[in-house]
Scaffold this active site. Structure first.
Site, PDB file in Angstrom:
ATOM      1  N   ASP A   1       0.808  -1.229   0.000  1.00  0.00           N
ATOM      2  CA  ASP A   1       0.000   0.000   0.000  1.00  0.00           C
ATOM      3  C   ASP A   1       0.837   1.274   0.000  1.00  0.00           C
ATOM      4  O   ASP A   1       0.425   2.308   0.522  1.00  0.00           O
ATOM      5  CB  ASP A   1      -0.971   0.026   1.202  1.00  0.00           C
ATOM      6  CG  ASP A   1      -1.892  -1.171   1.196  1.00  0.00           C
ATOM      7  OD1 ASP A   1      -2.224  -1.654   0.098  1.00  0.00           O
ATOM      8  OD2 ASP A   1      -2.271  -1.625   2.290  1.00  0.00           O
TER       9      ASP A   1
ATOM     10  N   GLY B   1       1.571   2.991  -2.567  1.00  0.00           N
ATOM     11  CA  GLY B   1       1.116   3.919  -3.608  1.00  0.00           C
ATOM     12  C   GLY B   1       1.604   3.475  -4.985  1.00  0.00           C
ATOM     13  O   GLY B   1       1.739   4.293  -5.897  1.00  0.00           O
ATOM     14  N   LYS B   2       1.824   2.174  -5.128  1.00  0.00           N
ATOM     15  CA  LYS B   2       2.372   1.625  -6.387  1.00  0.00           C
ATOM     16  C   LYS B   2       1.482   1.954  -7.581  1.00  0.00           C
ATOM     17  O   LYS B   2       1.958   2.358  -8.642  1.00  0.00           O
ATOM     18  CB  LYS B   2       2.551   0.094  -6.255  1.00  0.00           C
ATOM     19  CG  LYS B   2       3.512  -0.312  -5.147  1.00  0.00           C
ATOM     20  CD  LYS B   2       3.567  -1.816  -4.960  1.00  0.00           C
ATOM     21  CE  LYS B   2       2.331  -2.404  -4.344  1.00  0.00           C
ATOM     22  NZ  LYS B   2       2.081  -2.043  -2.934  1.00  0.00           N
TER      23      LYS B   2
ATOM     24  N   GLY C   1      -4.576  -4.126  -3.914  1.00  0.00           N
ATOM     25  CA  GLY C   1      -5.572  -3.094  -4.199  1.00  0.00           C
ATOM     26  C   GLY C   1      -4.774  -1.854  -4.529  1.00  0.00           C
ATOM     27  O   GLY C   1      -4.168  -1.257  -3.648  1.00  0.00           O
ATOM     28  N   HIS C   2      -4.701  -1.515  -5.800  1.00  0.00           N
ATOM     29  CA  HIS C   2      -3.873  -0.393  -6.249  1.00  0.00           C
ATOM     30  C   HIS C   2      -4.776   0.757  -6.679  1.00  0.00           C
ATOM     31  O   HIS C   2      -5.565   0.623  -7.619  1.00  0.00           O
ATOM     32  CB  HIS C   2      -2.959  -0.845  -7.405  1.00  0.00           C
ATOM     33  CG  HIS C   2      -1.949  -1.875  -6.984  1.00  0.00           C
ATOM     34  ND1 HIS C   2      -1.029  -2.422  -7.830  1.00  0.00           N
ATOM     35  CD2 HIS C   2      -1.708  -2.434  -5.771  1.00  0.00           C
ATOM     36  CE1 HIS C   2      -0.269  -3.279  -7.156  1.00  0.00           C
ATOM     37  NE2 HIS C   2      -0.676  -3.310  -5.906  1.00  0.00           N
TER      38      HIS C   2
ATOM     39  N   THR D   1      -6.050 -11.453   3.247  1.00  0.00           N
ATOM     40  CA  THR D   1      -7.119 -10.720   2.576  1.00  0.00           C
ATOM     41  C   THR D   1      -8.293 -11.656   2.254  1.00  0.00           C
ATOM     42  O   THR D   1      -9.303 -11.201   1.724  1.00  0.00           O
ATOM     43  CB  THR D   1      -6.598 -10.107   1.268  1.00  0.00           C
ATOM     44  OG1 THR D   1      -6.076 -11.153   0.452  1.00  0.00           O
ATOM     45  CG2 THR D   1      -5.510  -9.079   1.529  1.00  0.00           C
TER      46      THR D   1
ATOM     47  N   GLN E   1       1.949  -6.014  -3.249  1.00  0.00           N
ATOM     48  CA  GLN E   1       2.380  -6.129  -1.847  1.00  0.00           C
ATOM     49  C   GLN E   1       3.683  -5.322  -1.652  1.00  0.00           C
ATOM     50  O   GLN E   1       3.892  -4.344  -2.331  1.00  0.00           O
ATOM     51  CB  GLN E   1       2.561  -7.598  -1.425  1.00  0.00           C
ATOM     52  CG  GLN E   1       1.262  -8.388  -1.325  1.00  0.00           C
ATOM     53  CD  GLN E   1       0.670  -8.804  -2.657  1.00  0.00           C
ATOM     54  OE1 GLN E   1       1.337  -9.445  -3.450  1.00  0.00           O
ATOM     55  NE2 GLN E   1      -0.568  -8.449  -2.911  1.00  0.00           N
TER      56      GLN E   1
HETATM   57  P1  GDP Z   1      -0.766   0.405  -3.553  1.00  0.00           P
HETATM   58  O1  GDP Z   1      -1.377  -0.859  -3.103  1.00  0.00           O
HETATM   59  O2  GDP Z   1       0.712   0.436  -3.298  1.00  0.00           O
HETATM   60  O3  GDP Z   1      -1.082   0.784  -4.959  1.00  0.00           O
HETATM   61  O4  GDP Z   1      -1.367   1.549  -2.611  1.00  0.00           O
HETATM   62  P2  GDP Z   1      -2.924   1.693  -2.187  1.00  0.00           P
HETATM   63  O5  GDP Z   1      -3.692   2.199  -3.333  1.00  0.00           O
HETATM   64  O6  GDP Z   1      -3.416   0.465  -1.513  1.00  0.00           O
HETATM   65  O7  GDP Z   1      -2.802   2.763  -1.040  1.00  0.00           O
HETATM   66  C1  GDP Z   1      -2.268   4.026  -1.246  1.00  0.00           C
HETATM   67  C2  GDP Z   1      -3.327   5.053  -0.843  1.00  0.00           C
HETATM   68  O8  GDP Z   1      -2.725   6.320  -0.715  1.00  0.00           O
HETATM   69  C3  GDP Z   1      -4.395   5.238  -1.907  1.00  0.00           C
HETATM   70  O9  GDP Z   1      -5.600   5.564  -1.259  1.00  0.00           O
HETATM   71  C4  GDP Z   1      -3.879   6.396  -2.728  1.00  0.00           C
HETATM   72  O10 GDP Z   1      -4.924   7.124  -3.368  1.00  0.00           O
HETATM   73  C5  GDP Z   1      -3.252   7.239  -1.656  1.00  0.00           C
HETATM   74  N1  GDP Z   1      -2.090   8.034  -2.069  1.00  0.00           N
HETATM   75  C6  GDP Z   1      -1.118   7.743  -2.963  1.00  0.00           C
HETATM   76  N2  GDP Z   1      -0.160   8.690  -2.967  1.00  0.00           N
HETATM   77  C7  GDP Z   1      -0.539   9.597  -2.053  1.00  0.00           C
HETATM   78  C8  GDP Z   1       0.053  10.811  -1.568  1.00  0.00           C
HETATM   79  O11 GDP Z   1       1.141  11.228  -1.968  1.00  0.00           O
HETATM   80  N3  GDP Z   1      -0.638  11.485  -0.598  1.00  0.00           N
HETATM   81  C9  GDP Z   1      -1.824  11.049  -0.104  1.00  0.00           C
HETATM   82  N4  GDP Z   1      -2.412  11.765   0.855  1.00  0.00           N
HETATM   83  N5  GDP Z   1      -2.403   9.910  -0.534  1.00  0.00           N
HETATM   84  C10 GDP Z   1      -1.759   9.195  -1.477  1.00  0.00           C
HETATM   85  P1  IMO Z   2      -0.956  -4.122  -2.269  1.00  0.00           P
HETATM   86  O1  IMO Z   2      -0.479  -4.680  -3.592  1.00  0.00           O
HETATM   87  C1  IMO Z   2      -1.030  -4.588   2.062  1.00  0.00           C
HETATM   88  C2  IMO Z   2      -1.149  -8.678   3.596  1.00  0.00           C
HETATM   89  C3  IMO Z   2      -2.420  -9.119   4.294  1.00  0.00           C
HETATM   90  C4  IMO Z   2      -1.851 -10.130   5.261  1.00  0.00           C
HETATM   91  C5  IMO Z   2      -0.745 -10.806   4.469  1.00  0.00           C
HETATM   92  C6  IMO Z   2      -1.145 -12.103   3.788  1.00  0.00           C
HETATM   93  O2  IMO Z   2      -2.237  -3.395  -2.331  1.00  0.00           O
HETATM   94  O3  IMO Z   2       0.155  -3.386  -1.607  1.00  0.00           O
HETATM   95  P2  IMO Z   2      -2.656 -12.718   1.702  1.00  0.00           P
HETATM   96  O4  IMO Z   2      -4.090 -12.439   1.407  1.00  0.00           O
HETATM   97  O5  IMO Z   2      -1.713 -12.187   0.679  1.00  0.00           O
HETATM   98  O6  IMO Z   2      -2.386 -14.168   1.993  1.00  0.00           O
HETATM   99  O7  IMO Z   2      -2.360 -11.937   3.076  1.00  0.00           O
HETATM  100  O8  IMO Z   2      -0.374  -9.870   3.468  1.00  0.00           O
HETATM  101  N1  IMO Z   2      -1.354  -8.148   2.237  1.00  0.00           N
HETATM  102  C7  IMO Z   2      -1.273  -6.854   1.924  1.00  0.00           C
HETATM  103  N2  IMO Z   2      -1.074  -5.768   2.706  1.00  0.00           N
HETATM  104  N3  IMO Z   2      -1.135  -4.453   0.727  1.00  0.00           N
HETATM  105  C8  IMO Z   2      -1.300  -5.527  -0.072  1.00  0.00           C
HETATM  106  O9  IMO Z   2      -1.264  -5.458  -1.406  1.00  0.00           O
HETATM  107  C9  IMO Z   2      -1.422  -6.794   0.535  1.00  0.00           C
HETATM  108  N4  IMO Z   2      -1.613  -8.036   0.058  1.00  0.00           N
HETATM  109  C10 IMO Z   2      -1.548  -8.847   1.098  1.00  0.00           C
HETATM  110  O10 IMO Z   2      -3.045  -8.040   4.955  1.00  0.00           O
HETATM  111  O11 IMO Z   2      -1.257  -9.467   6.348  1.00  0.00           O
HETATM  112 MG    MG Z   3      -2.906  -1.543  -1.832  1.00  0.00          MG
END
Ligand code: GDP
Ligand code: IMO
Ligand code: MG
Length: 423
Positions: free
Chosen positions: A13, A15-16, A40-41, A129, A221
């Site tokens: 998470d 911000g990929k 979840g990106h 998840t 991840q």
């Molecule tokens: P990912 O799984 O690495 O793609 O990241 P996620 O989407 O799960 O989580 C990143 C969260 O941070 C999302 O809700 C983005 O919209 C938000 N986000 C990304 N970059 C920034 C930033 O620079 N500032 C803020 N406030 N939010 C950000």
């Molecule tokens: P993105 O790509 C954050 C965590 C789960 C749990 C562990 C194992 O959005 O960064 P799993 O369902 O993979 O067997 O769960 O890994 N986890 C993540 N945490 N971002 C993710 O993906 C994750 N994908 C799995 O919360 O702790």
């Molecule tokens: Mg994510």
């Protein structure tokens, strides 16, 4: 040409999705190489927000080809939901989303097994998840999995065999379930899947490279969730590290180019497992509320804490990171003081080396830096950065020995600042 790789350096998470979208115009092909719908990106642009789970984040810019590589595990039901929602919003992907025949299928019983194993673990549950990731990769490694390419030959028989195996395990766990509806949806979704290009992705990707096309591999991840190097057993079941791009796409190590390591200006984790710099106080709550730290897939509250340079250095080493990208800098805009963990104290002894096991006996050793106390969300260039923020960047670059190339100051595509670091 080479494959550039973008990887999370923390517990996911980071911000990929946002950054892959920003970088997409520079590339011809965007690929996912591991993980599945546990990811979840999130992407935001033009006032719209999208969350992608299995589909690469390169689909929104310039009609690029996107590839789901062999290292990914795919749930047809969730894939169909995702692709249909995108099609409804004007992004039809059938001609430019390719799926590897070697990617493994998540079966309905994999999802149920995920829940059953978690229930059996009780208090020591991983907090997965619930998408069937662990059981699907288990079947892959134990040579019992079903692949997308199996759809083309004798599929029913292979499915029945796999399902029967799973039923035996579920019975032994005494786990109650009903898959009738899920199974019907699953078969329907398999038919839907067949309209996409099901390919031998290792050949296709290597041919693209030979033709001089550029490829960006999007990690899911984060490095600290890697099955080999993460905080085992509280990890996911795939190799989230740079080497995972080689095995998950079929590209040789000498074909890897730039490695973009992405991290938050602080740190978060969702699910169970150790987190040395976790904050269970007001500062942690503040990061969570300003950063909207709730899972993009599960909605679960993310645990928050200060940046951990011991863990980051470890991730940079394992991944061979060439460029850093710092996200969510704006979330720290109102903090008086910023802390960074530079060492761990374990049984009274300080170390900068990420240990075999991270557990509750670790005491983080912090360095404190003054906060910048101003709104960064509207900044457009690094010339506008406040002095204290520049000091934070310099401190991190000095510690991590890798240049920070991009700074993100908000969730929108536009809130991205590329720095003038020389190549
Ligand atoms: P990912 O799984 O690495 O793609 O990241 P996620 O989407 O799960 O989580 C990143 C969260 O941070 C999302 O809700 C983005 O919209 C938000 N986000 C990304 N970059 C920034 C930033 O620079 N500032 C803020 N406030 N939010 C950000
Ligand atoms: P993105 O790509 C954050 C965590 C789960 C749990 C562990 C194992 O959005 O960064 P799993 O369902 O993979 O067997 O769960 O890994 N986890 C993540 N945490 N971002 C993710 O993906 C994750 N994908 C799995 O919360 O702790
Ligand atoms: Mg994510």
């Amino acid at each position: 040409m080479k494959v550039d790789v973008l990887l999370g350096l923390q517990w996911g998470d980071e911000g990929k999705g946002k950054v892959v979208d920003v970088l997409t115009p520079k590339y011809d092909i965007i690929t996912r190489f591991q993980g599945g719908p546990n990811a979840g990106h999130t992407l935001e642009f033009d006032g719209q927000k999208y969350v992608l789970r299995s589909i690469p984040s390169g689909i929104f810019q310039g009609g690029k080809i996107n590839v789901i590589g062999n290292g990914v595990v795919l749930d047809p039901v969730l894939f169909k939901q995702e692709a249909e929602a995108l099609a409804a919003s004007g992004h039809d992907l059938t001609q430019r989303l390719y799926i590897s025949k070697k990617a493994h299928l998540i079966l309905p019983t994999h999802r149920i097994l995920d829940a059953a194993y978690e229930a059996a673990k009780g208090d020591s549950k991983i907090g997965t998840t619930g998408k069937g990731i662990g059981p699907t990769y288990t079947d892959k490694v134990s040579r019992n999995g079903l692949r997308i390419g199996d759809l083309l030959h004798n599929f029913e028989e292979k499915y029945k065999k796999a399902k029967a195996r799973h039923e035996t395990i579920l019975k032994s766990l005494n786990y109650q379930y009903d898959i009738t509806e899920l199974e019907a949806q699953w078969f329907e979704a398999l038919e839907y899947l067949k309209q996409f290009k099901l390919i031998d992705s290792e050949h296709v990707i290597n041919n693209f490279l030979k033709e001089g096309k550029s490829v960006l591999a999007e990690g899911a991840q984060g490095t600290l969730l890697d099955v080999d190097f993460g905080s085992y057993p509280f990890v996911t079941s795939s190799n989230t590290i740079c080497a995972g791009a080689c095995t998950g796409l079929g590209v040789a190590p000498n074909k890897i180019g730039n490695v973009y390591g992405i991290f938050k200006a602080y740190c978060t984790r969702v699910g169970s497992g150790p987190f040395p710099t976790e904050l269970l106080d007001e500062d942690g709550e503040k990061m969570c509320s300003i950063g909207h730290e709730f899972g993009a897939v599960t909605g679960r509250k993310r645990r928050c804490g200060w940046i951990d340079l011991v863990a980051l250095k470890y991730a940079i080493m394992i991944d061979g990171v060439t460029h850093l990208i710092m996200m969510k800098s704006d979330v720290l805009d109102t903090f008086e003081t910023i802390k960074a963990c530079v060492a761990y104290k374990i049984n009274g002894k300080e170390t900068e080396e990420f240990p075999f096991e991270i557990n509750d006996s670790i005491e983080p050793v912090y360095v404190e830096l003054p906060g910048w106390k101003c709104d960064m969300t509207k900044m457009q260039s690094e010339d506008e950065f406040p002095e204290e923020f520049n000091a934070y960047l310099s401190f991190l670059e000095e510690e991590l020995q890798v240049p920070i190339k991009i700074v993100s100051v908000g969730p929108d595509r536009e809130q991205t600042i590329v720095r003038y670091t020389e190549e």
